[in-house]
Design a protein around this motif. Structure first.
Motif, PDB file in Angstrom:
ATOM      1  N   MET A   1       1.801  10.291 -15.755  1.00 36.89           N
ATOM      2  CA  MET A   1       1.391   9.064 -15.224  1.00 36.89           C
ATOM      3  C   MET A   1       0.010   8.665 -15.899  1.00 36.89           C
ATOM      4  N   ASP A   2      -0.356   7.647 -16.482  1.00 37.81           N
ATOM      5  CA  ASP A   2      -1.703   7.203 -17.114  1.00 37.81           C
ATOM      6  C   ASP A   2      -2.395   6.799 -16.073  1.00 37.81           C
ATOM      7  N   GLU A   3      -3.681   6.283 -16.439  1.00 32.76           N
ATOM      8  CA  GLU A   3      -4.759   5.759 -15.322  1.00 32.76           C
ATOM      9  C   GLU A   3      -4.190   4.319 -15.053  1.00 32.76           C
ATOM     10  N   MET A   4      -3.581   3.422 -15.825  1.00 33.66           N
ATOM     11  CA  MET A   4      -3.332   2.137 -15.634  1.00 33.66           C
ATOM     12  C   MET A   4      -1.912   2.171 -14.654  1.00 33.66           C
ATOM     13  N   ASP A   5      -1.088   3.101 -14.716  1.00 33.30           N
ATOM     14  CA  ASP A   5       0.029   3.087 -13.829  1.00 33.30           C
ATOM     15  C   ASP A   5      -0.487   3.543 -12.343  1.00 33.30           C
ATOM     16  N   VAL A   6      -1.287   4.435 -12.273  1.00 30.66           N
ATOM     17  CA  VAL A   6      -1.978   4.674 -10.869  1.00 30.66           C
ATOM     18  C   VAL A   6      -2.696   3.524 -10.537  1.00 30.66           C
ATOM     19  N   THR A   7      -3.496   2.571 -11.174  1.00 31.79           N
ATOM     20  CA  THR A   7      -3.894   1.511 -10.731  1.00 31.79           C
ATOM     21  C   THR A   7      -3.021   0.604 -10.224  1.00 31.79           C
ATOM     22  N   GLN A   8      -2.019   0.382 -10.992  1.00 28.76           N
ATOM     23  CA  GLN A   8      -1.189  -0.766 -10.419  1.00 28.76           C
ATOM     24  C   GLN A   8      -0.364  -0.489  -9.140  1.00 28.76           C
ATOM     25  N   LEU A   9       0.050   0.950  -8.989  1.00 29.13           N
ATOM     26  CA  LEU A   9       0.679   1.334  -7.984  1.00 29.13           C
ATOM     27  C   LEU A   9      -0.298   1.402  -6.589  1.00 29.13           C
ATOM     28  N   THR A  10      -1.882   1.354  -6.868  1.00 28.98           N
ATOM     29  CA  THR A  10      -2.920   1.355  -5.694  1.00 28.98           C
ATOM     30  C   THR A  10      -2.802  -0.404  -5.298  1.00 28.98           C
ATOM     31  N   GLU A  11      -2.818  -1.166  -6.353  1.00 26.12           N
ATOM     32  CA  GLU A  11      -3.001  -2.322  -5.963  1.00 26.12           C
ATOM     33  C   GLU A  11      -1.540  -2.987  -5.384  1.00 26.12           C
ATOM     34  N   GLU A  12      -0.448  -2.645  -5.449  1.00 27.30           N
ATOM     35  CA  GLU A  12       0.809  -3.092  -4.976  1.00 27.30           C
ATOM     36  C   GLU A  12       1.289  -2.246  -3.907  1.00 27.30           C
ATOM     37  N   ARG A  13       0.632  -1.264  -3.348  1.00 28.75           N
ATOM     38  CA  ARG A  13       0.990  -0.734  -2.073  1.00 28.75           C
ATOM     39  C   ARG A  13       0.897  -1.605  -1.043  1.00 28.75           C
ATOM     40  N   PRO A  14       2.045  -1.680  -0.090  1.00 29.65           N
ATOM     41  CA  PRO A  14       1.921  -2.429   1.072  1.00 29.65           C
ATOM     42  C   PRO A  14       0.651  -2.167   1.986  1.00 29.65           C
ATOM     43  N   ALA A  15       0.454  -2.956   2.916  1.00 29.17           N
ATOM     44  CA  ALA A  15      -0.765  -2.852   3.850  1.00 29.17           C
ATOM     45  C   ALA A  15      -0.195  -2.044   4.825  1.00 29.17           C
ATOM     46  N   THR A  16      -1.095  -1.211   5.376  1.00 31.86           N
ATOM     47  CA  THR A  16      -0.823  -0.330   6.547  1.00 31.86           C
ATOM     48  C   THR A  16      -0.863  -1.185   7.682  1.00 31.86           C
ATOM     49  N   SER A  17      -0.253  -0.629   8.701  1.00 33.63           N
ATOM     50  CA  SER A  17      -0.483  -1.286   9.921  1.00 33.63           C
ATOM     51  C   SER A  17      -1.760  -1.543  10.598  1.00 33.63           C
ATOM     52  N   GLN A  18      -2.587  -0.658  10.295  1.00 30.44           N
ATOM     53  CA  GLN A  18      -3.936  -0.779  10.541  1.00 30.44           C
ATOM     54  C   GLN A  18      -4.528  -1.985   9.859  1.00 30.44           C
ATOM     55  N   GLU A  19      -4.333  -2.001   8.536  1.00 33.96           N
ATOM     56  CA  GLU A  19      -5.004  -3.110   7.850  1.00 33.96           C
ATOM     57  C   GLU A  19      -4.232  -4.569   8.334  1.00 33.96           C
ATOM     58  N   ALA A  20      -3.038  -4.545   8.570  1.00 38.43           N
ATOM     59  CA  ALA A  20      -2.549  -5.909   8.887  1.00 38.43           C
ATOM     60  C   ALA A  20      -2.863  -6.068  10.384  1.00 38.43           C
ATOM     61  N   SER A  21      -3.379  -5.229  11.252  1.00 40.04           N
ATOM     62  CA  SER A  21      -3.995  -5.640  12.653  1.00 40.04           C
ATOM     63  C   SER A  21      -5.415  -5.961  12.553  1.00 40.04           C
ATOM     64  N   GLU A  22      -5.998  -5.537  11.631  1.00 39.72           N
ATOM     65  CA  GLU A  22      -7.464  -6.166  11.237  1.00 39.72           C
ATOM     66  C   GLU A  22      -7.239  -7.262  10.701  1.00 39.72           C
ATOM     67  N   ASP A  23      -6.440  -7.865   9.547  1.00 38.26           N
ATOM     68  CA  ASP A  23      -6.196  -9.074   8.979  1.00 38.26           C
ATOM     69  C   ASP A  23      -6.008  -9.919  10.103  1.00 38.26           C
ATOM     70  N   ALA A  24      -4.898  -9.618  11.083  1.00 39.92           N
ATOM     71  CA  ALA A  24      -4.494 -10.532  12.006  1.00 39.92           C
ATOM     72  C   ALA A  24      -5.660 -10.738  13.112  1.00 39.92           C
ATOM     73  N   GLN A  25      -6.543 -10.023  13.482  1.00 45.57           N
ATOM     74  CA  GLN A  25      -7.662 -10.033  14.358  1.00 45.57           C
ATOM     75  C   GLN A  25      -8.720 -11.003  13.707  1.00 45.57           C
ATOM     76  N   LEU A  26      -8.956 -10.753  12.447  1.00 49.49           N
ATOM     77  CA  LEU A  26      -9.903 -11.591  11.424  1.00 49.49           C
ATOM     78  C   LEU A  26      -9.396 -13.141  11.341  1.00 49.49           C
ATOM     79  N   LYS A  27      -8.077 -13.274  10.997  1.00 48.08           N
ATOM     80  CA  LYS A  27      -7.517 -14.662  11.143  1.00 48.08           C
ATOM     81  C   LYS A  27      -7.751 -15.179  12.398  1.00 48.08           C
ATOM     82  N   ALA A  28      -7.594 -14.638  13.502  1.00 49.28           N
ATOM     83  CA  ALA A  28      -7.842 -15.333  14.925  1.00 49.28           C
ATOM     84  C   ALA A  28      -9.299 -15.625  14.964  1.00 49.28           C
ATOM     85  N   ILE A  29     -10.187 -14.790  14.428  1.00 53.74           N
ATOM     86  CA  ILE A  29     -11.692 -15.253  14.559  1.00 53.74           C
ATOM     87  C   ILE A  29     -11.674 -16.563  13.761  1.00 53.74           C
TER      88      ILE A  29
END
Length: 230
Positions: free
Chosen positions: A1-29
């Protein structure tokens, strides 16, 4: 797998539950910030103040705009003059205007009325002569004002000569001052602490009680009422 494929996978990965929780808190703020500010704030200003990435702040602000655009919301978050501002929706303006016109004027009390109300709140049930003794001034007119505003009410008569009327605070008093019950009144110790902090911090001192020789403006002094008949 070349470097571009790894970058694309990293960018497209779904947000973790912790990241979603942080986003929800920031959105409330962000929602709270947009609500309390009078002037529209730009995403750049908010990002700099919170120390959060601009792209994340912008994304969550756009989500807020979309959330409030739903027909079941009475408010809207809009971009105004390069910033974000919360306001009522245009389609509800006439209904809101009609409601505001029917509102009771805001409660305004003179210093004399506030002093008298404080005495009743902390000493209740209390008689008019006892209130006047504490304040050091005549105050029959002030009592009538508080009775008319339904902030105090009669609570029977004291079993002494003349049987003067006892006064207590009402439910309207709790509503006007945002209290659950009388236990939420600040204690006298807390008042002393506030006064001490004001003096130590070189702030404006708490005003002293009204002098007995001067009637308070807005609540002219009246002669002491005659004793109640049995």
């Amino acid at each position: 797998m070349d470097e571009m494929d790894v970058t694309q996978l990293t960018e497209e990965r779904p947000a973790t539950s912790q990241e979603a929780s942080e986003d929800a808190q920031l959105k409330a703020i962000l929602e709270a910030i947009v609500y309390v500010t009078d002037e529209p704030l730009s995403a750049q200003q908010i990002s700099a103040a919170l120390g959060c990435p601009l792209d994340k702040v912008k994304r969550l602000l756009d989500e807020l705009v979309a959330d409030y655009a739903k027909p079941d919301r009475g408010l809207a978050v809009r971009e105004v003059a390069g910033g974000y501002k919360m306001a009522t929706k245009a389609e509800h303006h006439e209904a809101v205007r009609a409601f505001v016109k029917k509102l009771t004027p805001p409660l305004k009390l003179s210093l004399a009325a506030l002093e008298t109300l404080s005495v009743v709140a902390y000493k209740q049930p209390v008689t008019a002569p006892e209130i006047m003794e504490i304040r050091g001034v005549q105050g029959a007119g002030v009592l009538k004002t508080l009775l008319d505003r339904k902030l105090i009410a009669a609570a029977g008569r004291k079993n002494v000569i003349g049987k003067p009327i006892l006064y207590k605070t009402t439910k309207d008093f709790l509503v006007q001052f945002g209290l659950k019950d009388l236990t939420e009144l600040p204690s006298l110790k807390e008042f002393e602490e506030i006064r001490r902090m004001a003096i130590d911090g070189d702030a404006i001192p708490v005003p002293e009680p009204t002098p007995a020789v001067e009637p308070v403006s807005g609540d002219p002094a009246t002669p002491e009422p005659p004793a109640e008949e049995n």
